[in-house]
Design a protein around this motif. Structure first.
Motif, PDB file in Angstrom:
ATOM      1  N   VAL A 373      20.481  -4.339   1.944  1.00  0.00           N
ATOM      2  CA  VAL A 373      20.349  -3.201   1.031  1.00  0.00           C
ATOM      3  C   VAL A 373      19.299  -3.560  -0.004  1.00  0.00           C
ATOM      4  N   GLY A 374      18.286  -2.722  -0.167  1.00  0.00           N
ATOM      5  CA  GLY A 374      17.218  -2.980  -1.128  1.00  0.00           C
ATOM      6  C   GLY A 374      15.951  -3.391  -0.410  1.00  0.00           C
ATOM      7  N   PRO A 375      14.837  -3.431  -1.109  1.00  0.00           N
ATOM      8  CA  PRO A 375      14.694  -3.169  -2.551  1.00  0.00           C
ATOM      9  C   PRO A 375      14.768  -1.675  -2.879  1.00  0.00           C
ATOM     10  N   ALA A 376      14.721  -1.365  -4.169  1.00  0.00           N
ATOM     11  CA  ALA A 376      14.808   0.023  -4.624  1.00  0.00           C
ATOM     12  C   ALA A 376      13.492   0.737  -4.336  1.00  0.00           C
ATOM     13  N   GLY A 377      13.466   1.478  -3.258  1.00  0.00           N
ATOM     14  CA  GLY A 377      12.234   2.149  -2.865  1.00  0.00           C
ATOM     15  C   GLY A 377      12.006   3.478  -3.545  1.00  0.00           C
ATOM     16  N   ASN A 378      13.021   4.015  -4.197  1.00  0.00           N
ATOM     17  CA  ASN A 378      12.874   5.312  -4.862  1.00  0.00           C
ATOM     18  C   ASN A 378      11.889   5.182  -6.018  1.00  0.00           C
ATOM     19  N   ILE A 379      10.848   5.976  -5.981  1.00  0.00           N
ATOM     20  CA  ILE A 379       9.789   5.898  -6.996  1.00  0.00           C
ATOM     21  C   ILE A 379      10.317   6.240  -8.384  1.00  0.00           C
ATOM     22  N   ASN A 380      11.307   7.099  -8.449  1.00  0.00           N
ATOM     23  CA  ASN A 380      11.826   7.518  -9.752  1.00  0.00           C
ATOM     24  C   ASN A 380      12.754   6.473 -10.372  1.00  0.00           C
ATOM     25  N   PHE A 381      13.327   5.613  -9.551  1.00  0.00           N
ATOM     26  CA  PHE A 381      14.341   4.666 -10.017  1.00  0.00           C
ATOM     27  C   PHE A 381      13.890   3.835 -11.220  1.00  0.00           C
ATOM     28  N   PRO A 382      12.748   3.147 -11.175  1.00  0.00           N
ATOM     29  CA  PRO A 382      12.361   2.318 -12.330  1.00  0.00           C
ATOM     30  C   PRO A 382      12.110   3.125 -13.601  1.00  0.00           C
ATOM     31  N   TYR A 383      11.703   4.379 -13.454  1.00  0.00           N
ATOM     32  CA  TYR A 383      11.465   5.212 -14.637  1.00  0.00           C
ATOM     33  C   TYR A 383      12.790   5.613 -15.288  1.00  0.00           C
ATOM     34  N   VAL A 384      13.808   5.847 -14.457  1.00  0.00           N
ATOM     35  CA  VAL A 384      15.136   6.142 -14.995  1.00  0.00           C
ATOM     36  C   VAL A 384      15.657   4.932 -15.764  1.00  0.00           C
ATOM     37  N   VAL A 385      15.561   3.757 -15.161  1.00  0.00           N
ATOM     38  CA  VAL A 385      16.031   2.532 -15.812  1.00  0.00           C
ATOM     39  C   VAL A 385      15.230   2.258 -17.087  1.00  0.00           C
ATOM     40  N   LEU A 386      13.907   2.412 -17.019  1.00  0.00           N
ATOM     41  CA  LEU A 386      13.055   2.173 -18.183  1.00  0.00           C
ATOM     42  C   LEU A 386      13.370   3.158 -19.305  1.00  0.00           C
ATOM     43  N   GLY A 387      13.545   4.425 -18.969  1.00  0.00           N
ATOM     44  CA  GLY A 387      13.868   5.424 -19.987  1.00  0.00           C
ATOM     45  C   GLY A 387      15.154   5.090 -20.709  1.00  0.00           C
ATOM     46  N   ARG A 388      16.175   4.690 -19.944  1.00  0.00           N
ATOM     47  CA  ARG A 388      17.455   4.328 -20.562  1.00  0.00           C
ATOM     48  C   ARG A 388      17.299   3.072 -21.432  1.00  0.00           C
ATOM     49  N   ALA A 389      16.500   2.108 -20.971  1.00  0.00           N
ATOM     50  CA  ALA A 389      16.305   0.876 -21.733  1.00  0.00           C
ATOM     51  C   ALA A 389      15.564   1.149 -23.047  1.00  0.00           C
ATOM     52  N   TYR A 391      15.528   3.970 -24.692  1.00  0.00           N
ATOM     53  CA  TYR A 391      16.431   4.714 -25.567  1.00  0.00           C
ATOM     54  C   TYR A 391      17.421   3.763 -26.236  1.00  0.00           C
ATOM     55  N   HIS A 392      17.975   2.835 -25.454  1.00  0.00           N
ATOM     56  CA  HIS A 392      18.914   1.866 -26.007  1.00  0.00           C
ATOM     57  C   HIS A 392      18.221   0.996 -27.058  1.00  0.00           C
ATOM     58  N   HIS A 393      17.003   0.548 -26.773  1.00  0.00           N
ATOM     59  CA  HIS A 393      16.251  -0.275 -27.723  1.00  0.00           C
ATOM     60  C   HIS A 393      16.011   0.482 -29.023  1.00  0.00           C
ATOM     61  N   THR A 413      17.238  11.855 -25.577  1.00  0.00           N
ATOM     62  CA  THR A 413      16.237  12.755 -26.137  1.00  0.00           C
ATOM     63  C   THR A 413      15.039  12.800 -25.217  1.00  0.00           C
ATOM     64  N   GLU A 414      14.302  13.861 -25.295  1.00  0.00           N
ATOM     65  CA  GLU A 414      13.129  14.036 -24.440  1.00  0.00           C
ATOM     66  C   GLU A 414      12.122  12.915 -24.663  1.00  0.00           C
ATOM     67  N   THR A 415      11.989  12.470 -25.922  1.00  0.00           N
ATOM     68  CA  THR A 415      10.988  11.438 -26.213  1.00  0.00           C
ATOM     69  C   THR A 415      11.372  10.086 -25.642  1.00  0.00           C
ATOM     70  N   ALA A 416      12.668   9.887 -25.335  1.00  0.00           N
ATOM     71  CA  ALA A 416      13.092   8.602 -24.787  1.00  0.00           C
ATOM     72  C   ALA A 416      12.923   8.540 -23.278  1.00  0.00           C
ATOM     73  N   SER A 417      12.728   9.664 -22.633  1.00  0.00           N
ATOM     74  CA  SER A 417      12.632   9.669 -21.182  1.00  0.00           C
ATOM     75  C   SER A 417      11.236   9.275 -20.732  1.00  0.00           C
ATOM     76  N   ALA A 418      11.158   8.804 -19.489  1.00  0.00           N
ATOM     77  CA  ALA A 418       9.877   8.347 -18.950  1.00  0.00           C
ATOM     78  C   ALA A 418       8.886   9.490 -18.808  1.00  0.00           C
ATOM     79  N   ARG A 419       9.391  10.709 -18.715  1.00  0.00           N
ATOM     80  CA  ARG A 419       8.478  11.843 -18.522  1.00  0.00           C
ATOM     81  C   ARG A 419       7.594  12.100 -19.733  1.00  0.00           C
TER      82      ARG A 419
END
Length: 467
Positions: A373-389, A391-393, A413-419
């Motif tokens: 299982v893996g690696p994480a091939g979903n292109i959106n996956f790292p952006y979701v993780v980065l956005g959450r990180a 925001y937490h920071h 918040t919108e500004t915390a998301s990768a988009r």
């Protein structure tokens, strides 16, 4: 050069300990709504790399200020005698069991500590505070009055009018919400009150700014390492030729999910430690790491890229792969590889929107199979993780050490998301993410991680400038 000492004084339950916790960046300071919690003076040095920048003294609150002032007035006939009378009062009552709180809070003042007088600006001004302020004047120590806002009502103007009669500098300072630059402004103001404090406090401000940059850099490296580990993660299980791979698929997937969850949780605790939050409790939505749904689809819609951005990013990612084909054939493909890669990458970004990683069966040279299982091939996956990180920071860095409520990460918040990231930054990120997906043996290239950390640090700097 000795570190400046500031005694935080005032009425009980006006936020003195909260001021100490915020300015000392120390969540071990005891804060309570119960009057009299602080019975003895406690010293809290503000340190950076082991060097004391300044010291905060948490003190008990005034209990019988009018009686104390009356005692002093009966023994001082001129202003020149007042400071000596304050010392005489402490000497006379220190071990008598009378005026215990007043003796305790005046002790650091007669030893030369500056005064931070704290009042609650959400409560009306009253004459009973005038005795406290006059006693503090008698000490002859430099002082600042802080209007701390505990409740919702505001009596700031009437407090400001009264406090300005006794204090040269009056500031509104909410201990719970004061941002970093507000704390530095307060230190600069104190440097104006006593000549020998000017240099050490200027150095303290500079040191704190440098320390803030260093913590941000460490945080960026921490998030980069977490991301690299999550993107490149592979979980495998060797099976004999007699074993049914399908029966092991669910358990291996659960193991993969647990490792992803552990990466994020360890990353968050590390960030909190970097900013000296050792007692911080978090309330987070349960993180459901499923093969087709990470953090729930709603969370992906908040943290990740939009589908249009995904198509662009996927196309760019595919073009990187296709360029490898062009180089392999010496460019004779006339960049056809990049074109095809772009088309395939864009389609992959669209259709794999809800998937993280594939489960594959690989044949082994000596027989049997390996389930992976893996690696994480979903292109959106790292952006979701980065956005959450990110925001937490941001939530951690904008929090003061006086806040004792649970750190809630339920809302985004919108500004915390990768988009919200500029396209140029997304392109830089995608180049690194693509290389991390191709990492072998769960061992990311340190050069890639450093490059990713640099990009993340730039994102953090841009965010701080906006705030």
């Amino acid at each position: 050069m000795s570190a400046p000492v500031f005694a935080v004084v005032g009425h009980p339950n006006k936020g003195k300990s909260s001021i100490v916790a915020t300015l000392a960046q120390d969540d071990s300071v005891q804060i309570s709504l119960i009057p009299g919690t602080t019975a003895k003076c406690r010293h809290f040095p503000m340190k950076v790399d082991g060097e004391v920048q300044y010291i905060l003294v948490d003190t008990p609150g005034f209990q019988r200020a009018r009686q104390v002032l009356a005692w002093m007035k009966a023994r001082a006939t001129t202003a020149a005698e007042r400071t000596a009378v304050v010392c005489q009062f402490v000497e006379s009552h220190r071990d008598t069991g009378k005026f215990v709180d007043e003796c305790e809070l005046l002790e650091p003042l007669i030893k030369g500590a500056g005064i931070l007088y704290v009042i609650d600006g959400s409560r009306p001004y009253g004459e009973e505070y005038e005795a406290e302020m006059e006693i503090l004047q008698w000490t002859g120590q430099p002082s600042i009055a802080l209007i701390n806002m505990i409740g919702q009502d505001s009596y700031i103007e009437e407090w400001r009018a009264a406090l300005s009669q006794y204090f040269r500098i009056v500031r509104v300072f909410n201990a719970v919400t004061a941002e970093f630059h507000k704390r530095l402004e307060l230190l600069k103001a104190f440097g104006q009150l006593r000549e020998e404090w000017r240099v050490p406090l200027s150095l303290a401000v500079k040191t704190l700014e440098e320390d803030r940059r260093a913590r941000r850099q460490r945080s960026a490296s921490c998030i980069a390492e977490m991301l690299a580990g999550m993107i490149s993660l592979r979980v495998t299980k060797r099976l004999s030729s007699k074993e049914d791979a399908q029966s092991h698929k669910a358990s291996l997937t659960q193991k993969y999910q647990a490792k992803l969850r552990s990466f994020e949780q360890k990353g968050r605790r590390a960030i909190e430690g970097i900013y000296d939050y050792h007692e911080l409790k978090c309330r987070e939505k349960e993180i459901e790491v499923l093969d087709e749904d990470l953090f729930s689809l709603d969370s992906w819609n908040i943290w990740g890229l939009k589908r249009r951005q995904l198509l662009t990013t996927g196309a760019a990612s595919g073009a990187l792969v296709g360029s490898g084909v062009d180089l392999a054939v010496g460019g004779s493909s006339l960049l056809l590889g990049a074109t095809i890669g772009s088309m395939v990458g864009g389609a992959s970004a669209w259709f794999s929107y809800n998937r993280i990683a594939d489960v594959k069966m690989l044949g082994l040279p000596l027989g049997g199979t390996e389930l992976r299982v893996g690696p994480a091939g979903n292109i959106n996956f790292p952006y979701v993780v980065l956005g959450r990180a990110l925001y937490h920071h941001a939530a951690v860095t904008r929090r003061t050490h006086a806040q004792r409520d649970i750190l809630s990460l339920d809302n985004a918040t919108e500004t915390a998301s990768a988009r919200s990231l500029p396209e140029q930054q997304r392109k830089k990120l995608e180049k690194v993410f693509t290389q991390l997906r191709n990492t072998e043996d769960n061992n990311a290239d340190p050069t890639l991680v450093d490059r990713l950390a640099g990009i993340i640090e730039n994102i953090m700097e841009d965010s701080d400038r906006i705030v």
